[in-house]
Write an enzyme that holds these catalytic residues in place. Structure first.
Site, PDB file in Angstrom:
ATOM      1  N   ARG A   1      83.975  67.020 -35.781  1.00 47.03           N
ATOM      2  CA  ARG A   1      84.820  68.156 -36.236  1.00 47.03           C
ATOM      3  C   ARG A   1      84.198  69.478 -35.868  1.00 47.03           C
ATOM      4  NH1 ARG A   1      81.934  69.460 -40.575  1.00 47.03           N
ATOM      5  NH2 ARG A   1      81.129  68.019 -41.964  1.00 47.03           N
TER       6      ARG A   1
ATOM      7  N   VAL B   1      80.760  74.086 -40.116  1.00 45.47           N
ATOM      8  CA  VAL B   1      80.511  75.200 -40.763  1.00 45.47           C
ATOM      9  C   VAL B   1      79.845  76.355 -40.066  1.00 45.47           C
ATOM     10  CG1 VAL B   1      79.967  76.412 -42.913  1.00 45.47           C
ATOM     11  CG2 VAL B   1      81.212  74.169 -43.112  1.00 45.47           C
TER      12      VAL B   1
ATOM     13  N   ARG C   1      75.085  80.915 -45.760  1.00 42.48           N
ATOM     14  CA  ARG C   1      76.421  80.774 -46.455  1.00 42.48           C
ATOM     15  C   ARG C   1      76.408  81.463 -47.961  1.00 42.48           C
ATOM     16  NH1 ARG C   1      77.754  74.300 -45.653  1.00 42.48           N
ATOM     17  NH2 ARG C   1      76.800  74.160 -43.397  1.00 42.48           N
TER      18      ARG C   1
ATOM     19  N   LYS D   1      78.838  55.823 -41.253  1.00 44.25           N
ATOM     20  CA  LYS D   1      77.392  56.119 -40.843  1.00 44.25           C
ATOM     21  C   LYS D   1      76.775  54.873 -40.195  1.00 44.25           C
ATOM     22  CE  LYS D   1      76.584  60.240 -43.479  1.00 44.25           C
ATOM     23  NZ  LYS D   1      75.884  60.677 -44.485  1.00 44.25           N
TER      24      LYS D   1
ATOM     25  N   ASN E   1      79.004  64.127 -36.746  1.00 44.42           N
ATOM     26  CA  ASN E   1      80.090  64.926 -37.302  1.00 44.42           C
ATOM     27  C   ASN E   1      81.352  65.162 -36.432  1.00 44.42           C
ATOM     28  OD1 ASN E   1      79.250  65.348 -39.831  1.00 44.42           O
ATOM     29  ND2 ASN E   1      77.639  66.468 -39.057  1.00 44.42           N
TER      30      ASN E   1
END
Length: 580
Positions: free
Chosen positions: A292, A295, A338, A116, A290
């Site tokens: 990737r 979620v 979630r 970071k 991020n």
């Protein structure tokens, strides 16, 4: 183009990737731990490879076994999903060295964005605004105190290698700084194996907004709107929605342009998320990137109609983006809840167990992404995410009502199993949430009242808004309503061996079939072990699964060094002698 892909993950994201591969005509290789041997993705895959015992560090985080599984199965690409190895630059580099296409950014970009402090410095150079603080690591408490005195309290101490909401401590008083600094470094060392931290101003009352980007390896990039992720508990997201209704169209466009500029400035490719904190005046400050799939990516998929995983795979295969910025149109509103196997009344303690009942919502623009089916076990070894309930509607008010209706339909029951579903219903009834005036501290401030409200909702089976008319019967009572398995060669589908006594010659033949043991390496020495015939631990795991499935023989120790061939033969013979 990718022809055969190994999914280096488990649960709902593994199923999500497998589905995208199916639609693109890409063959799927699943990996699984002992605990996941009968999981949904294993049923879906063209081939499934056992990579270790339940503990993640011995299976899903064990790079040698994952890479060996990819090479042995003939995969030419690896998709890491999220979590586990998804942001491990060393794993990406090993895949690249072995000739495997890694579905994600280049390893060097992942290395930069994964830290970071480095990411802050690079994004500042690209012109993205930062909160007051330092872009370089803070090495001592004294140095940190000086930074905090300069930028003013409250401040937040963050692990440079952090993620998942861990490794962050807010400090309001200089007297508490030294202890908070030491604690954060200890957590960072234990969780991320890197004690490096940095310090920045803590923005009270902020909203957490993230921008979805897609970039290719040819220098093209687009943004696909934004998601508001402000409803979180201790920096862990619970509910995400899009678009961010508190931003003007001009502010949204500005955030998107900054996100793409930052991503392209470091040579990013693939799907990624650039995260910002936004104050009550609409001013945005870069937090992190991020590297990737996230979620909460289904929120963006429902808003834009773009299959993000499909685009990931195409970009990884070398194709140019098929989208221009003017092609991206955000319509309506979407919300994701979630659904975790946790008990909010007991401090969100994990609540795993057998899913005796799993009946998921249906209806217009309602989606439930999960890797579980009725009858499955929710393992205590992994993340507690049971599934993601996502809805879309023409506007936010209708999306809130649709989500409440869907949550009312969701049934998850089993011994010891609890979920966060009722808490989400309590959130959607809160006046501040309904009015979209919450911030990132909202849930932590109001949690006791929300948990009490959730308990009452769960106990009364309170109907959705508006009141439901009559009972809903989504799945007939009786047999579990799991997906129809895709036929493929798996251990339990192999024809059973003869009922004749199991011999060491049978074992050698089995190792030839399943692990490629050459005939000239066969041995009749009962004291020989796997290493004596040149076989590794992955070959042992493959045989371990085969013996369980064919003969009901459990070899509980996952190390091949602890068994001789004679001991294995005797264990199978003993199992055969047991009455059916």
């Amino acid at each position: 183009m990718i022809g055969r892909l190994l999914v280096a993950n488990r649960g709902e994201i593994a199923v999500r990737v497998a589905r995208a591969c199916r639609e693109l005509g890409i063959e799927v290789v699943a990996v699984y731990s002992t605990a996941d041997r009968r999981s949904a993705v294993v049923e879906m895959a063209d081939e499934a490879v056992h990579i270790g015992p339940p503990a993640p560090r011995a299976s899903y985080l064990h790079v040698p076994n994952v890479v060996e599984a990819a090479l042995r199965s003939g995969a030419d690409a690896v998709h890491p999903g999220y979590g586990f190895l998804s942001e491990d630059p060393d794993f990406a580099e090993i895949c690249e060295a072995e000739g495997l296409t890694f579905v994600g950014p280049p390893p060097e970009v992942m290395q930069q964005m994964g830290n970071k402090a480095t990411a802050r410095r690079l994004m500042a150079a690209a012109g993205l605004p930062l909160l007051p603080g330092v872009v370089d690591p803070v090495r001592t408490a004294e140095e940190g105190l000086a930074v905090a005195a300069e930028i003013g309290y409250p401040v937040i101490i963050k692990a440079a290698a952090g993620g998942g909401g861990r490794g962050m401590t807010v400090v309001h008083d200089p007297a508490d700084f030294a202890e908070a600094f030491a604690t954060t470094r200890t957590v960072a060392r234990a969780v991320f194996r890197d004690p490096t931290v940095y310090v920045e101003r803590y923005l009270s009352g902020a909203r957490h907004v993230e921008v979805q980007v897609l970039c290719d390896a040819h220098g093209n990039g687009v943004y696909l709107g934004e998601r508001d992720c402000s409803l979180q508990r201790r920096h862990q997201k619970l509910l995400e929605e899009g678009p961010a209704g508190h931003l003007t169209p001009e502010q949204r466009a500005g955030l998107g342009e900054m996100a793409v500029r930052g991503a392209l400035s470091v040579g990013y490719s693939g799907a990624g998320t650039v995260e910002f904190l936004v104050d009550d005046a609409g001013r945005a400050y870069f937090m992190e990137m991020n590297a990737r799939i996230q979620v909460e990516h289904p929120v963006t998929e429902l808003l834009t109609g773009v299959d993000l995983v499909r685009e990931q795979l195409l970009v990884a295969g070398g194709e140019r983006l098929g989208l221009r910025q003017e092609d991206v149109v955000v319509r309506g509103a979407a919300i994701e809840c979630r659904i975790n196997a946790e008990d909010p009344a007991r401090g969100f303690a994990p609540a795993p167990g057998r899913l005796d009942v799993l009946r998921v919502p249906d209806g217009p623009w309602t989606r439930f992404d999960t890797g579980y089916r009725q009858g499955d076990e929710v393992s205590p070894h992994y993340d507690s995410l049971l599934g993601k309930l996502v809805v879309w509607a023409p506007d936010r008010e209708q999306a809130v009502r649709r989500m409440d209706r869907a949550l009312a339909e969701l049934r998850v029951e089993g011994p010891g199993v609890h979920t966060t579903a009722a808490l989400h219903r309590a959130l959607l009834r809160d006046p501040d949430v309904r009015a979209d005036r919450h911030d990132v501290q909202f849930l932590d401030r109001r949690l006791p009242d929300l948990v009490a409200r959730a308990t009452a909702i769960a106990a009364s089976r309170e109907p959705a808004l508006p009141a439901a008319r009559g009972a809903l019967h989504l799945v007939p009572a009786g047999d579990p309503a799991g997906p129809v398995p895709v036929p493929h060669s798996r251990p339990e589908e192999d024809p059973p061996m003869s009922a004749a006594p199991f011999t060491q010659a049978d074992l050698m033949q089995l190792l030839t079939e399943k692990a490629g043991l050459p005939a000239e390496a066969h041995t009749d020495d009962p004291d020989a072990r796997f290493a004596d015939v040149g076989l590794d631990s992955l070959a042992f795991l493959s045989m371990q699964t085969e013996l369980q499935d064919r003969f009901g023989t459990a070899m509980p120790d996952d190390s091949p060094d602890n068994y001789t061939f004679g001991e294995i033969v005797r264990a199978v013979s003993a199992a055969q002698a047991q009455p059916a």
